[in-house]
Design an enzyme around this catalytic site. Structure first.
Site, PDB file in Angstrom:
ATOM      1  N   CYS A 119       0.875  -1.176   0.000  1.00 32.95           N
ATOM      2  CA  CYS A 119       0.000   0.000   0.000  1.00 32.95           C
ATOM      3  C   CYS A 119       0.907   1.219   0.000  1.00 32.95           C
ATOM      4  CB  CYS A 119      -0.911   0.000   1.233  1.00 32.95           C
ATOM      5  SG  CYS A 119      -2.254   1.217   1.094  1.00 32.95           S
ATOM      6  N   CYS A 121      -0.026   4.215   1.674  1.00 34.53           N
ATOM      7  CA  CYS A 121      -0.386   5.227   2.689  1.00 34.53           C
ATOM      8  C   CYS A 121       0.727   5.514   3.694  1.00 34.53           C
ATOM      9  CB  CYS A 121      -1.683   4.856   3.401  1.00 34.53           C
ATOM     10  SG  CYS A 121      -1.627   3.291   4.292  1.00 34.53           S
ATOM     11  N   CYS A 129      -3.836   6.213   0.191  1.00 32.52           N
ATOM     12  CA  CYS A 129      -3.316   4.914  -0.258  1.00 32.52           C
ATOM     13  C   CYS A 129      -2.903   4.921  -1.726  1.00 32.52           C
ATOM     14  CB  CYS A 129      -4.353   3.820  -0.010  1.00 32.52           C
ATOM     15  SG  CYS A 129      -4.792   3.677   1.741  1.00 32.52           S
ATOM     16  N   LYS A 195     -12.332  -4.797   1.765  1.00 28.95           N
ATOM     17  CA  LYS A 195     -11.810  -3.952   2.837  1.00 28.95           C
ATOM     18  C   LYS A 195     -12.710  -2.735   2.988  1.00 28.95           C
ATOM     19  CE  LYS A 195      -7.733  -1.324   4.224  1.00 28.95           C
ATOM     20  NZ  LYS A 195      -6.313  -1.031   3.946  1.00 28.95           N
ATOM     21  N   ARG A 205      -3.386   3.472  12.307  1.00 27.12           N
ATOM     22  CA  ARG A 205      -2.910   4.704  11.656  1.00 27.12           C
ATOM     23  C   ARG A 205      -1.998   5.488  12.589  1.00 27.12           C
ATOM     24  NH1 ARG A 205      -8.551   6.163   8.512  1.00 27.12           N
ATOM     25  NH2 ARG A 205      -8.593   4.223   7.308  1.00 27.12           N
ATOM     26  N   ARG A 217     -11.014   7.772   3.397  1.00 28.93           N
ATOM     27  CA  ARG A 217     -10.695   6.745   2.404  1.00 28.93           C
ATOM     28  C   ARG A 217     -11.949   6.192   1.713  1.00 28.93           C
ATOM     29  NH1 ARG A 217      -5.505   6.663   3.774  1.00 28.93           N
ATOM     30  NH2 ARG A 217      -4.645   5.688   5.661  1.00 28.93           N
ATOM     31  N   GLU A 233     -16.351  -7.365  -5.397  1.00 27.47           N
ATOM     32  CA  GLU A 233     -14.924  -7.107  -5.148  1.00 27.47           C
ATOM     33  C   GLU A 233     -14.131  -8.410  -5.110  1.00 27.47           C
ATOM     34  OE1 GLU A 233     -12.931  -4.705  -5.016  1.00 27.47           O
ATOM     35  OE2 GLU A 233     -14.093  -2.874  -4.734  1.00 27.47           O
ATOM     36  N   LYS A 248     -11.952  -7.626   5.833  1.00 27.04           N
ATOM     37  CA  LYS A 248     -11.357  -6.781   6.871  1.00 27.04           C
ATOM     38  C   LYS A 248     -12.231  -5.569   7.134  1.00 27.04           C
ATOM     39  CE  LYS A 248      -7.471  -3.718   7.426  1.00 27.04           C
ATOM     40  NZ  LYS A 248      -6.432  -2.997   6.792  1.00 27.04           N
ATOM     41  N   SER A 274      -6.662  -3.430  14.253  1.00 23.06           N
ATOM     42  CA  SER A 274      -6.116  -2.742  15.423  1.00 23.06           C
ATOM     43  C   SER A 274      -7.189  -2.284  16.408  1.00 23.06           C
ATOM     44  CB  SER A 274      -5.281  -1.550  14.958  1.00 23.06           C
ATOM     45  OG  SER A 274      -6.066  -0.678  14.158  1.00 23.06           O
ATOM     46  N   TYR A 313      -3.303  -9.398  16.076  1.00 27.90           N
ATOM     47  CA  TYR A 313      -2.253  -8.935  16.987  1.00 27.90           C
ATOM     48  C   TYR A 313      -2.194  -9.805  18.237  1.00 27.90           C
ATOM     49  CZ  TYR A 313      -2.614  -4.927  13.884  1.00 27.90           C
ATOM     50  OH  TYR A 313      -2.645  -4.130  12.769  1.00 27.90           O
TER      51      TYR A 313
HETATM   52  C1  PBG Z   1      -2.998   0.139   4.742  1.00 35.94           C
HETATM   53  C2  PBG Z   1      -3.595  -0.677   5.819  1.00 35.94           C
HETATM   54  C3  PBG Z   1      -4.403  -0.280   6.904  1.00 35.94           C
HETATM   55  C4  PBG Z   1      -4.581  -1.416   7.683  1.00 35.94           C
HETATM   56  C5  PBG Z   1      -3.933  -2.463   7.044  1.00 35.94           C
HETATM   57  N1  PBG Z   1      -3.357  -1.996   5.895  1.00 35.94           N
HETATM   58  C6  PBG Z   1      -4.891   1.044   7.309  1.00 35.94           C
HETATM   59  C7  PBG Z   1      -5.875   1.779   6.488  1.00 35.94           C
HETATM   60  O1  PBG Z   1      -6.407   1.272   5.489  1.00 35.94           O
HETATM   61  O2  PBG Z   1      -6.088   2.940   6.826  1.00 35.94           O
HETATM   62  C8  PBG Z   1      -5.330  -1.468   8.988  1.00 35.94           C
HETATM   63  C9  PBG Z   1      -4.963  -2.591   9.890  1.00 35.94           C
HETATM   64  C10 PBG Z   1      -5.423  -2.456  11.294  1.00 35.94           C
HETATM   65  O3  PBG Z   1      -6.217  -1.558  11.656  1.00 35.94           O
HETATM   66  O4  PBG Z   1      -4.973  -3.269  12.104  1.00 35.94           O
HETATM   67  N2  PBG Z   1      -3.880   0.680   3.840  1.00 35.94           N
END
Ligand code: PBG
Length: 323
Positions: A119, A121, A129, A195, A205, A217, A233, A248, A274, A313
């Site tokens: 990615c 970002c 991104c 996603k 982030r 986003r 998708e 996700k 996260s 995690y």
């Molecule tokens: C990158 C990405 C993100 C996450 C995984 N790859 C952040 C986003 O899309 O802003 C999030 C993973 C997480 O929250 O644990 N684009």
């Protein structure tokens, strides 16, 4: 009907409960996300994710050995570069942060599978991104050209699996072509196919310093209200060559996981993100939730909904609990 039927007969002790259990968790199907940061001697706690750290490549070996000895087969790498620019050039440098980290991990633990998140970002100075056009919109077709360079640079550095997370259209296909043209036809693609534009990415982030500096986003990540769109998708990504598809976040989207699991025969991955981690950690530290039990219940739910593998995690805690 009662009294003929007494479902409690099959719940009366642990032996029989185990015998009729439908869903099992095994460390073989867990993936641990790892933040690597450019620099030296870094082992830095992430405030919004207690128990998680950013590591510089030279500081990776203890954590990597710990992951292997816990029985976790794979890590998912996220890079945090020192310098960012408008074109995310740091993402495809030969000595970029992820590229360096792959080498260190392979030295420390050759058997550990290294999956690399693709990615822009973390590498763009605006935090989106993809790269921007003159009207500050994320330009799809210019971005996927860069993403294919990033994927190829990961492959050359030794990545075992490419995981595009940007949500641009057509990126799986262009990455597949780039890999095949350079002799990496054996390298699988784990696509973040489904996603959502989720608020549960907040702690990530902060961890990666990748929040967008303006806007959001929503023009590339999916609307949380949609599930038929998830089918489209996933279908496009599979047609373009994705080997494994991902949904996700996980817990707020169990219905989406179930729908994709029913419709597709590709292996399915779910990402416990996260924010899902931070919620459990925060409530547990307040004494309001039992941490281990809630970890296992949430992971079991994600598995029961139809995920084959889970990015979490909590991977090391889960492995410890299971042993
Ligand atoms: C990158 C990405 C993100 C996450 C995984 N790859 C952040 C986003 O899309 O802003 C999030 C993973 C997480 O929250 O644990 N684009």
């Amino acid at each position: 009907m009662f009294p003929e039927h007494r479902p409690r007969r099959l719940r009366s002790n642990d032996t029989i409960r185990k015998m009729v259990r439908e869903t099992h968790i095994h460390p073989d199907q867990l993936i641990f996300p790892l933040f690597v940061k450019e620099g030296k001697g870094i082992h830095e706690p992430i405030a919004s994710m207690p128990g998680q750290y950013r590591y510089s490549p030279d500081a990776l070996s203890p954590v990597v050995n710990d992951i292997v000895s816990a029985g976790i087969p794979a890590v998912l790498l996220f890079g945090i570069p020192l310098k960012k620019d408008s074109l995310a050039t740091g993402a495809h440098k030969r000595d970029g942060i992820v590229q360096q980290a792959i080498g260190k991990i392979k030295n420390a633990a050759p058997e550990l599978m290294v999956i690399t998140d693709v990615c822009l970002c973390e590498y763009t100075d605006h935090g989106h991104c993809g790269i921007l056009d003159e009207k500050n919109r994320v330009s799809n077709d210019d971005t996927i050209e860069i993403l294919s360079k990033v994927a190829l640079s990961h492959a050359k550095a030794g990545s075992d699996m490419i995981a595009p997370s940007d949500m641009m259209d057509g990126r799986v296909g262009i990455i597949r072509d780039a890999l095949d043209e350079s002799g990496f036809e054996h390298l699988p693609i784990l696509s973040y196919a489904v996603k959502y534009a989720s608020s549960f990415y907040g702690p990530f982030r902060e961890a990666a310093g990748s929040a967008p500096s303006f806007g959001d986003r929503k023009s590339y990540q999916m609307d949380p209200a949609n599930v038929r769109e998830a089918l489209r998708e996933a279908r496009f990504d599979v047609e373009e060559g994705a080997d494994i598809i991902m949904v996700k976040p996980a817990l707020p989207y169990l219905d989406v996981i179930r729908t994709i699991a029913d419709e597709f025969d590709e292996p399915l991955c779910a990402y416990q993100v996260s924010g899902e981690y931070a919620m459990i950690k925060a409530a547990a530290s307040g004494g309001w939730l039992a941490e281990e039990a809630c970890i296992m219940e949430s992971i079991t739910s994600i598995k029961r909904a139809g995920a084959d593998m889970i990015i979490t995690y909590f991977a090391r805690e889960i492995a410890r609990i299971l042993s």
